[in-house]
Design a protein around this motif. Sequence first.
Motif, short mmCIF file in Angstrom:
data_model
loop_
_atom_site.label_atom_id
_atom_site.label_comp_id
_atom_site.label_asym_id
_atom_site.label_seq_id
_atom_site.Cartn_x
_atom_site.Cartn_y
_atom_site.Cartn_z
N PHE A 73 -14.01 34.93 8.96
CA PHE A 73 -14.81 35.55 7.91
C PHE A 73 -15.10 34.51 6.83
O PHE A 73 -14.22 33.73 6.45
CB PHE A 73 -14.07 36.74 7.28
N THR A 74 -16.34 34.48 6.36
CA THR A 74 -16.75 33.60 5.27
C THR A 74 -17.31 34.45 4.14
O THR A 74 -18.22 35.26 4.37
CB THR A 74 -17.81 32.59 5.74
N LYS A 75 -16.79 34.29 2.95
CA LYS A 75 -17.26 35.07 1.81
C LYS A 75 -18.69 34.66 1.45
O LYS A 75 -19.01 33.47 1.45
CB LYS A 75 -16.34 34.88 0.61
N PRO A 76 -19.54 35.62 1.14
CA PRO A 76 -20.94 35.31 0.82
C PRO A 76 -21.10 34.36 -0.37
O PRO A 76 -22.04 33.58 -0.41
CB PRO A 76 -21.55 36.68 0.51
N ASP A 77 -20.16 34.44 -1.32
CA ASP A 77 -20.30 33.61 -2.51
C ASP A 77 -19.63 32.25 -2.37
O ASP A 77 -19.61 31.45 -3.31
CB ASP A 77 -19.72 34.34 -3.74
N ASP A 78 -19.05 31.95 -1.20
CA ASP A 78 -18.43 30.65 -0.96
C ASP A 78 -18.47 30.35 0.53
O ASP A 78 -17.51 30.59 1.27
CB ASP A 78 -16.99 30.63 -1.47
N SER A 79 -19.60 29.82 0.98
CA SER A 79 -19.80 29.57 2.41
C SER A 79 -19.01 28.37 2.91
O SER A 79 -19.00 28.10 4.12
CB SER A 79 -21.29 29.36 2.70
N THR A 80 -18.35 27.64 2.00
CA THR A 80 -17.59 26.46 2.42
C THR A 80 -16.19 26.83 2.88
O THR A 80 -15.49 25.98 3.43
CB THR A 80 -17.49 25.45 1.27
N LYS A 81 -15.77 28.07 2.66
CA LYS A 81 -14.41 28.47 2.99
C LYS A 81 -14.42 29.51 4.09
O LYS A 81 -15.13 30.51 4.01
CB LYS A 81 -13.72 29.05 1.74
N THR A 82 -13.59 29.28 5.12
CA THR A 82 -13.48 30.21 6.23
C THR A 82 -12.06 30.74 6.33
O THR A 82 -11.10 29.97 6.21
CB THR A 82 -13.85 29.53 7.56
N PHE A 83 -11.93 32.03 6.51
CA PHE A 83 -10.63 32.67 6.71
C PHE A 83 -10.55 33.17 8.15
O PHE A 83 -11.56 33.54 8.74
CB PHE A 83 -10.45 33.84 5.74
N PHE A 84 -9.33 33.21 8.70
CA PHE A 84 -9.18 33.73 10.05
C PHE A 84 -7.87 34.49 10.19
O PHE A 84 -6.91 34.25 9.46
CB PHE A 84 -9.25 32.61 11.10
N ALA A 85 -7.88 35.45 11.11
CA ALA A 85 -6.69 36.24 11.42
C ALA A 85 -6.49 36.25 12.93
O ALA A 85 -7.46 36.21 13.70
CB ALA A 85 -6.82 37.65 10.89
N GLU A 86 -5.24 36.29 13.35
CA GLU A 86 -4.91 36.29 14.78
C GLU A 86 -4.67 37.71 15.28
O GLU A 86 -4.10 38.55 14.58
CB GLU A 86 -3.66 35.46 15.03
N GLU A 87 -5.10 37.96 16.50
CA GLU A 87 -4.83 39.24 17.17
C GLU A 87 -4.37 38.93 18.58
O GLU A 87 -5.08 38.28 19.35
CB GLU A 87 -6.10 40.10 17.19
N ASP A 88 -3.17 39.33 18.92
CA ASP A 88 -2.62 39.07 20.25
C ASP A 88 -3.39 39.81 21.33
O ASP A 88 -3.91 40.91 21.09
CB ASP A 88 -1.14 39.49 20.31
N PHE A 89 -3.47 39.20 22.51
CA PHE A 89 -3.99 39.92 23.67
C PHE A 89 -3.13 41.17 23.87
O PHE A 89 -1.91 41.08 23.94
CB PHE A 89 -3.90 39.06 24.93
N ARG A 90 -3.75 42.33 23.98
CA ARG A 90 -2.99 43.55 24.21
C ARG A 90 -2.98 43.89 25.71
O ARG A 90 -4.03 43.80 26.37
CB ARG A 90 -3.61 44.72 23.45
N PRO A 91 -1.83 44.29 26.23
CA PRO A 91 -1.80 44.70 27.64
C PRO A 91 -2.60 45.97 27.85
O PRO A 91 -2.66 46.84 26.97
CB PRO A 91 -0.30 44.94 27.90
N ALA A 92 -3.24 46.06 28.99
CA ALA A 92 -4.04 47.25 29.30
C ALA A 92 -3.14 48.47 29.48
O ALA A 92 -2.01 48.36 29.95
CB ALA A 92 -4.87 47.00 30.56
N LYS A 93 -3.67 49.64 29.10
CA LYS A 93 -2.93 50.88 29.22
C LYS A 93 -3.60 51.79 30.25
O LYS A 93 -4.80 51.72 30.48
CB LYS A 93 -2.86 51.59 27.87
N ASP A 94 -2.77 52.66 30.84
CA ASP A 94 -3.27 53.65 31.81
C ASP A 94 -4.10 52.98 32.91
O ASP A 94 -5.19 53.44 33.27
CB ASP A 94 -4.13 54.72 31.10
N VAL A 95 -3.57 51.87 33.43
CA VAL A 95 -4.28 51.13 34.48
C VAL A 95 -4.15 51.86 35.81
O VAL A 95 -3.04 52.20 36.25
CB VAL A 95 -3.74 49.70 34.61
N LYS A 96 -5.29 52.08 36.46
CA LYS A 96 -5.31 52.68 37.79
C LYS A 96 -6.02 51.71 38.73
O LYS A 96 -7.25 51.63 38.74
CB LYS A 96 -6.03 54.03 37.76
N PRO A 97 -5.25 50.93 39.50
CA PRO A 97 -5.87 49.96 40.41
C PRO A 97 -6.73 50.64 41.46
O PRO A 97 -6.42 51.74 41.93
CB PRO A 97 -4.66 49.27 41.06
#
Length: 271
Positions: A140-164
């Motif tokens: 994400f980059t704030k509109p009033d400061d395009s020189t700064k970038t922020f980031f957040a991590e999200e782990d891969f989530r295992p699939a649920k209710d998998v039916k092969p």
Amino acid sequence: MNHFSKTLFGAALIAFTGFTVQAQDKNSGVIDYEVSQKLPPRGGDGGDEEGQVITINQHFFFSAGHGKLETERPNFGGRDRQGPPPGQGGEQGPPPGGAPPEGNGGPGQGGGRGGRFRGGFGMMGGGFVDLQNHKYLQTFTKPDDSTKTFFAEEDFRPAKDVKPGDKTKKIAGYNCKKATVTVRDETYTVWYTTELPFSYSPVNGLLPEPNGVVLGAESSNRSFTAKKVDFKPVPPEKVSLPGNAEKVSEEDLHNMRREAMQKFRDRQNRN
């Protein structure tokens, strides 16, 4: 070593070298996806967009354990829609894990025709991917400061209710297995391959096996299919976070987006 043995050794060496080069080539390239999304009716009034389906192209670039998903700006039949919200470039979209519920700061939630479209595609947005550590990196980059970038991590989530499933088919030249998976109360028919040297899905929580790549999926509202897997050199900077990117929590990133979106809506309402 006689001449015949030398010939066999040379042939084996050439074959091994060719295999190694081929394997190395598979660590860099791009997967081209075609994505379709059914737009919800606006305000439940059965307007002119009732049942309309929008199709866009997405490109997943990968190289040396890193990746980035880019989304092309859609064509609305000659009618240009509201541009992307602040902090969201034309290539970037909401988190691949699905846009958070209204009130949690998810981008593209409600408010305006652009919001309806972006919210609908929330589960297939853009962002960087750490393929080695199995994490999505949302920026994400704030509109009033395009020189700064922020980031957040999200782990891969295992699939649920998998039916092969017991069916297979080829997508973009790769053998794919079938499975049924549920993500956020939405059921998908998923086609994935284990023939690529990394794991990835455009939708977090959709991968039936940890060592696969989703090349196709379909639900009642959206679908995506890989049209081509092209192995080619990808510059490291193409799939890497900006050097000045600052890590924040997912909650902080959602709050930044929510604040920027509210300012964006306020400006739209004044106009």
